[in-house]
Design an enzyme around this catalytic site. Sequence first.
Site, PDB file in Angstrom:
ATOM      1  CB  THR A 148      -1.021   0.122   1.204  1.00  0.00           C
ATOM      2  OG1 THR A 148      -1.458   1.289   1.444  1.00  0.00           O
ATOM      3  CG2 THR A 148      -0.128  -0.215   2.498  1.00  0.00           C
ATOM      4  CG  ASP A 149      -1.116   5.001  -0.943  1.00  0.00           C
ATOM      5  OD1 ASP A 149      -1.633   4.376  -0.068  1.00  0.00           O
ATOM      6  OD2 ASP A 149      -1.615   6.099  -1.716  1.00  0.00           O
ATOM      7  CD  GLU A 150      -3.485   3.403   4.059  1.00  0.00           C
ATOM      8  OE1 GLU A 150      -3.614   3.238   5.441  1.00  0.00           O
ATOM      9  OE2 GLU A 150      -4.647   3.463   3.717  1.00  0.00           O
ATOM     10  CE1 TYR A 164      -3.308  -2.627   5.742  1.00  0.00           C
ATOM     11  CE2 TYR A 164      -3.329  -0.056   5.172  1.00  0.00           C
ATOM     12  CZ  TYR A 164      -3.306  -1.514   4.872  1.00  0.00           C
ATOM     13  OH  TYR A 164      -3.290  -1.902   3.479  1.00  0.00           O
ATOM     14  CE  LYS A 170       0.209  -4.478   2.972  1.00  0.00           C
ATOM     15  NZ  LYS A 170       0.143  -6.061   2.262  1.00  0.00           N
TER      16      LYS A 170
END
Length: 304
Positions: free
Chosen positions: A127-129, A153, A157
């Site tokens: 994810t880009d998060e 989260y 990741k």
Amino acid sequence: MKRKILITGESGFIGSHVVDHFVKTYPHYEIHGLDCLTYASNKEFTNHLHSYPNYHFIEHDICNRADMIVLFDMEKYTDVIHLAAESHVDNSISNPLIFAETNVLGTINLLDAFRKFSKGRFHHVSTDEVYGDLTLDDPAFTEEHSYQPSSPYSASKAASDHFVRAYHRTFDIDMTITNCSNNYGPNQHNEKFIPTVIRKISKDQKIPIYGRGENVRDWLYVKDHVKAIDLVFHKGKKGETYNVGGNNEMSNLELEIRSYIIIFGMAFMISFLSGCGNTISGVGKDISDVGAKVTDWQNKKSEE
């Protein structure tokens, strides 16, 4: 060499589309879809694939290390496309340990089984998060941007990304990573942002917005994301990371207004919540890299 690919998270939102695409696009590949069927999974998403001779479903949990070793030893997978993950930010705040177990330890279990029994590619969907947040004046994220996760989260990741890269450096596994922006489309779980907006609109309920709804997100249509995964899996450079986005940036408030106008063509009720809540902005992501670094990929679907 005939490919025998394990796709994890096959009954989830993105995973179900990846399995469907690979089974139908590559009939000469043997595709095994793995899922432990948690609350966020729905086996109905892939039940239609049982009529395809190259599709097989396996109900297993990647957190069970012994099961993963036995499975890889028995099946001798050539490749892995890894999507299984806990992904709801709010849930990660209330129970971070589950996210560490699935997203970090589960990924390590797969990596260990893969390096022992497989010789192909390990593609990790992330994810880009992991990059954190940007202000509206900041330049776009690139793959060289430092990781600054801002929730349990995204931290889990980020850790899984680091382990995948570490196994490449330490054990020379053939790996690629894609970091995507916010996905939308069919099969998305109703706890996610866009399904929540649509559900509230359809019931004529107030739509909750954290702060003033100014957080900006980039939205990527799930089937465009699948095509990017396919492209990187087949043509990506060993050890490389690729950013994938939809070039559809808008604030949460703008998205909600557009959704209501599209559905009803009229004004609606908004409930502004104090603080920034648990949303992650992920604004300004550089989304050109898959096309520039692999081949001519571009997202096809507009936000409408």
